[in-house]
Design a protein around this motif. Structure first.
Motif: not given
Length: 137
Positions: A89-96
């Protein structure tokens, strides 16, 4: 690239019971789940975009392996099988996003984000958001 690797212990949890309610978990099972999941231990191994996440509680242990951008199978918090597709989602965040394999139920997804020295896990079912904050052990 962020480094999610390590062993994480939960520092705080908000709305877990409410999340389980939306998922249709009975009051008795919610009580057991909330108690059992009060001190989960999370082990994360990471090799670039490849992740292994093991979550251990007093009652059960779950393991998922996935690569960012590739569909994989897992279970929702309440144990229903789903197909999931993780993305940055951004450089430090995973969206699943999770899609049930069969049946119907609330729309669910999760995110994992590194903020300072904390791992923030959000579990979402419809409009209910459960936030769990972890610190490295």
């Amino acid at each position: 690239m962020p480094n999610f690797a390590g062993t994480w212990k939960m520092k705080s949890s908000e709305n877990f019971d409410d999340l389980l309610k939306v998922l249709g978990v009975s009051a008795m099972l919610r009580k057991v789940a909330v108690t059992a999941a009060s001190k989960p231990l999370v082990e994360i191994r990471q090799d670039g975009d490849q992740f292994y996440i093991k979550t251990s509680t007093a009652v059960r242990t779950t393991e998922i392996n996935f690569k960012i951008g590739e569909e994989f199978e897992e279970e929702t918090v309440d144990g229903r099988k789903c197909k999931s597709v993780p993305s940055w989602e951004n450089e430090n965040k995973i969206y699943c996003k999770q899609t049930l394999v069969s049946g119907s139920g609330p729309k669910t997804h999760w995110t994992r984000e590194l903020v300072n020295d904390e791992l923030i896990l959000t579990l979402v079912a419809n409009d209910v958001v459960c936030t769990r904050i972890y610190v490295k052990e």
